[in-house]
Scaffold this motif. Structure first.
Motif, PDB file in Angstrom:
ATOM      1  N   GLU A 103      23.387 -24.237 -25.446  1.00 55.43           N
ATOM      2  CA  GLU A 103      23.590 -24.845 -24.129  1.00 55.43           C
ATOM      3  C   GLU A 103      22.272 -24.932 -23.374  1.00 55.43           C
ATOM      4  O   GLU A 103      21.487 -23.983 -23.344  1.00 55.43           O
ATOM      5  CB  GLU A 103      24.603 -24.047 -23.314  1.00 55.43           C
ATOM      6  CG  GLU A 103      24.963 -24.731 -21.992  1.00 55.43           C
ATOM      7  CD  GLU A 103      26.035 -23.975 -21.205  1.00 55.43           C
ATOM      8  OE1 GLU A 103      26.790 -24.628 -20.472  1.00 55.43           O
ATOM      9  OE2 GLU A 103      26.099 -22.734 -21.334  1.00 55.43           O
ATOM     10  N   GLY A 104      22.020 -26.087 -22.753  1.00 56.65           N
ATOM     11  CA  GLY A 104      20.837 -26.268 -21.936  1.00 56.65           C
ATOM     12  C   GLY A 104      20.935 -25.504 -20.631  1.00 56.65           C
ATOM     13  O   GLY A 104      22.001 -24.998 -20.253  1.00 56.65           O
ATOM     14  N   ASN A 105      19.821 -25.426 -19.915  1.00 53.11           N
ATOM     15  CA  ASN A 105      19.741 -24.600 -18.708  1.00 53.11           C
ATOM     16  C   ASN A 105      19.808 -25.383 -17.403  1.00 53.11           C
ATOM     17  O   ASN A 105      20.057 -24.801 -16.349  1.00 53.11           O
ATOM     18  CB  ASN A 105      18.437 -23.787 -18.737  1.00 53.11           C
ATOM     19  CG  ASN A 105      18.395 -22.815 -19.901  1.00 53.11           C
ATOM     20  OD1 ASN A 105      19.104 -21.833 -19.920  1.00 53.11           O
ATOM     21  ND2 ASN A 105      17.566 -23.115 -20.897  1.00 53.11           N
ATOM     22  N   THR A 160      16.650 -21.612 -31.008  1.00 52.77           N
ATOM     23  CA  THR A 160      17.291 -20.500 -30.307  1.00 52.77           C
ATOM     24  C   THR A 160      16.252 -19.616 -29.624  1.00 52.77           C
ATOM     25  O   THR A 160      16.460 -19.143 -28.501  1.00 52.77           O
ATOM     26  CB  THR A 160      18.131 -19.655 -31.289  1.00 52.77           C
ATOM     27  OG1 THR A 160      19.109 -20.497 -31.899  1.00 52.77           O
ATOM     28  CG2 THR A 160      18.854 -18.534 -30.564  1.00 52.77           C
ATOM     29  N   ALA A 161      15.120 -19.411 -30.290  1.00 45.92           N
ATOM     30  CA  ALA A 161      14.050 -18.592 -29.711  1.00 45.92           C
ATOM     31  C   ALA A 161      13.400 -19.278 -28.512  1.00 45.92           C
ATOM     32  O   ALA A 161      12.731 -18.618 -27.707  1.00 45.92           O
ATOM     33  CB  ALA A 161      13.010 -18.284 -30.778  1.00 45.92           C
ATOM     34  N   HIS A 162      13.600 -20.590 -28.392  1.00 43.85           N
ATOM     35  CA  HIS A 162      13.016 -21.360 -27.285  1.00 43.85           C
ATOM     36  C   HIS A 162      14.092 -21.879 -26.328  1.00 43.85           C
ATOM     37  O   HIS A 162      13.820 -22.796 -25.550  1.00 43.85           O
ATOM     38  CB  HIS A 162      12.211 -22.530 -27.841  1.00 43.85           C
ATOM     39  CG  HIS A 162      10.962 -22.130 -28.560  1.00 43.85           C
ATOM     40  ND1 HIS A 162       9.723 -22.160 -27.961  1.00 43.85           N
ATOM     41  CD2 HIS A 162      10.769 -21.664 -29.817  1.00 43.85           C
ATOM     42  CE1 HIS A 162       8.810 -21.744 -28.832  1.00 43.85           C
ATOM     43  NE2 HIS A 162       9.419 -21.435 -29.963  1.00 43.85           N
ATOM     44  N   LYS A 163      15.277 -21.291 -26.371  1.00 43.32           N
ATOM     45  CA  LYS A 163      16.385 -21.856 -25.595  1.00 43.32           C
ATOM     46  C   LYS A 163      16.146 -21.816 -24.087  1.00 43.32           C
ATOM     47  O   LYS A 163      16.695 -22.631 -23.352  1.00 43.32           O
ATOM     48  CB  LYS A 163      17.696 -21.165 -25.949  1.00 43.32           C
ATOM     49  CG  LYS A 163      17.765 -19.685 -25.651  1.00 43.32           C
ATOM     50  CD  LYS A 163      19.100 -19.127 -26.130  1.00 43.32           C
ATOM     51  CE  LYS A 163      19.198 -17.622 -25.902  1.00 43.32           C
ATOM     52  NZ  LYS A 163      20.494 -17.080 -26.405  1.00 43.32           N
ATOM     53  N   ARG A 168      18.361 -29.936 -21.653  1.00 40.34           N
ATOM     54  CA  ARG A 168      19.521 -30.524 -22.307  1.00 40.34           C
ATOM     55  C   ARG A 168      20.087 -29.557 -23.348  1.00 40.34           C
ATOM     56  O   ARG A 168      19.393 -28.657 -23.835  1.00 40.34           O
ATOM     57  CB  ARG A 168      19.142 -31.838 -22.986  1.00 40.34           C
ATOM     58  CG  ARG A 168      18.763 -32.946 -22.017  1.00 40.34           C
ATOM     59  CD  ARG A 168      18.474 -34.247 -22.759  1.00 40.34           C
ATOM     60  NE  ARG A 168      18.346 -35.354 -21.812  1.00 40.34           N
ATOM     61  CZ  ARG A 168      17.185 -35.817 -21.338  1.00 40.34           C
ATOM     62  NH1 ARG A 168      16.042 -35.265 -21.730  1.00 40.34           N
ATOM     63  NH2 ARG A 168      17.164 -36.820 -20.466  1.00 40.34           N
ATOM     64  N   SER A 169      21.340 -29.757 -23.696  1.00 40.58           N
ATOM     65  CA  SER A 169      21.966 -28.971 -24.761  1.00 40.58           C
ATOM     66  C   SER A 169      21.629 -29.584 -26.117  1.00 40.58           C
ATOM     67  O   SER A 169      21.345 -30.783 -26.226  1.00 40.58           O
ATOM     68  CB  SER A 169      23.481 -28.917 -24.568  1.00 40.58           C
ATOM     69  OG  SER A 169      23.811 -28.258 -23.353  1.00 40.58           O
ATOM     70  N   ALA A 306      14.426 -32.329 -25.258  1.00 42.08           N
ATOM     71  CA  ALA A 306      15.451 -31.511 -24.608  1.00 42.08           C
ATOM     72  C   ALA A 306      14.916 -30.763 -23.400  1.00 42.08           C
ATOM     73  O   ALA A 306      15.698 -30.337 -22.540  1.00 42.08           O
ATOM     74  CB  ALA A 306      16.041 -30.505 -25.602  1.00 42.08           C
ATOM     75  N   SER A 307      13.605 -30.614 -23.301  1.00 40.13           N
ATOM     76  CA  SER A 307      13.034 -29.875 -22.170  1.00 40.13           C
ATOM     77  C   SER A 307      12.477 -30.806 -21.094  1.00 40.13           C
ATOM     78  O   SER A 307      11.934 -30.344 -20.089  1.00 40.13           O
ATOM     79  CB  SER A 307      11.923 -28.933 -22.653  1.00 40.13           C
ATOM     80  OG  SER A 307      10.875 -29.657 -23.272  1.00 40.13           O
TER      81      SER A 307
END
Length: 318
Positions: A103-105, A160-163, A168-169, A306-307
C-alpha cells in the motif's frame, strides 16, 4: 550480558533485513532452480506441481511482507487447455493467479496502482505449443518464464524495503495459464481486485533471463504513458543497459490483456533464442548477473513512478 545479547541479535536482524533488501544472483538462481526442478515438471496448469509453485509464491510474498487481498493471495479460475488440431477438448482445470500488494503512503495516490506481473506457468511435457520434436519431455521454462517469476519475487522484496517512499500502491501478480492463451491476465482484467481505472501502469516480465553481451533490454508499450520512451531510454542507459524502447509494439504476453482495457503497459524481455518452448530452456543458460541488472532497471522504474506525483494516463498506440 543480556543487553549485549539483545544488541547482538538486533544487529544480526538488521543486517539480515538489509541483505534481503537487495536483489541477489543467489536468490534469482534459487528461485529458478525450484521453478524448473524435475519435480515441478514444467509447471503445467491443473497439476500438483502447479499447486506446489503457488504455495512457494505465497510463502515468499508472506515472508517479504507482501500483503494479500481481502480474499487472500489466490485468485482462482478455470483454465481451458490448448490441444493439437484434431484432438478432443480437455476438461477445464483449476489454477489461479497469485496476487500481493504494497500500500502506498499518500492519502490520495495510494488508491492508484502500478502492477508488476509475470506468468509462472509453462508447457509441462510440451503439447501443441512446443517447438521441439521430443515427445513427453519436460519443458523446464527457465527463461520462459521462471526468469520473470524470480524477478517478480526479488523486485517485490526490494520494494518492500523502500515502501516508505511509495506514494502509489504497487500490486504484484504471478499469472497462471499464460501459455494457454493469456488466461490468467484475461481473468484478472475481467475480475479485477481493484477498479481498472485505478491501475495506472502495468509492467510485465516475460523472458528476462538471457541478457546478451550488448546488454540489450527490449520493451513494447513505452509510448502508452506520458514521457515513457525518453524515461525508459535514459534510465536504462544510466544503469549500464542498452534499452530497445518501442512506443507501441505491445506484443503477445500478459500485458496485452491490460492494454486492451486502456491501461498503460510495458512488456519487458531480453530477446528470443533457439531454446524457446523446448526442453533445452534450462537454468544453465540463464545470465544471472544480467537478470540482476534487469531487476534493478524495473525496480527503479517502479520506485520512481510510484514515488512521484506526476499524472500517469493511457496513450493509445494502435
Amino acid at each position: 550480558m543480556n543487553k549485549m545479547l539483545i544488541a547482538g541479535l538486533f544487529l544480526v536482524c538488521s543486517l539480515s533485513v538489509c541483505a534481503q533488501a537487495e536483489v541477489t544472483e543467489q536468490e534469482i538462481e534459487s528461485h529458478i532452480k525450484f521453478l524448473t526442478s524435475e519435480k515441478n515438471g514444467g509447471r503445467y496448469p491443473g497439476t500438483k506441481a502447479n499447486k506446489r509453485v503457488v504455495k512457494y509464491l505465497i510463502k515468499d510474498f508472506k515472508s517479504n511482507g507482501i500483503q494479500g487481498s481481502k480474499q487472500g493471495y489466490k485468485q482462482p479460475f478455470k483454465a481451458k487447455l490448448r490441444v493439437a488440431k484434431g484432438e478432443a477438448e480437455k476438461p477445464l482445470v483449476p489454477t489461479c493467479n497469485v496476487v500481493g500488494f504494497i500500500e502506498g503512503n499518500d492519502p490520495v495516490l495510494k488508491n492508484e496502482y502500478i502492477v508488476l506481473g509475470a506468468h509462472y506457468d509453462h508447457l509441462g511435457l510440451g503439447g501443441p505449443s512446443s517447438k521441439s520434436d521430443k515427445k513427453n519431455a519436460i519443458h523446464f521454462g527457465a527463461d520462459d518464464n521462471a526468469s520473470g517469476t524470480a524477478a517478480l519475487l526479488e523486485i517485490s522484496e526490494k520494494l518492500t524495503a523502500h515502501k516508505a517512499e511509495l506514494k502509489r500502491s504497487v500490486m504484484f501478480i504471478a499469472f497462471g495459464a499464460e501459455e494457454q492463451g493469456l488466461l490468467g491476465s484475461k481473468y484478472f482484467t475481467e475480475h479485477p481486485l481493484v477498479p481498472l481505472e485505478n491501475i495506472k501502469l502495468m509492467i510485465n516480465m516475460d523472458m528476462v533471463g538471457r541478457l546478451n553481451d550488448k546488454k540489450q533490454v527490449y520493451m513494447g508499450g513505452a509510448g502508452t504513458f506520458p514521457g515513457g520512451v525518453d524515461f525508459m531510454k535514459d534510465l536504462g542507459v544510466s544503469l549500464g543497459l542498452n534499452p530497445g524502447v518501442h512506443p507501441g509494439g505491445v506484443g503477445g504476453s500478459d500485458h496485452v490483456s491490460f492494454y486492451k482495457k486502456g491501461i498503460s503497459v510495458l512488456g519487458m524481455h531480453t530477446g528470443g533464442h533457439p531454446q524457446y518452448h523446448t526442453p533445452e530452456d534450462t537454468l544453465e543458460l540463464i545470465n544471472l548477473p544480467g537478470e540482476k541488472m534487469v531487476c534493478e532497471y524495473i525496480f527503479q522504474t517502479i520506485l520512481r513512478k510510484a514515488s512521484s506525483t506526476e499524472k500517469i494516463y493511457f496513450i493509445n498506440q494502435d
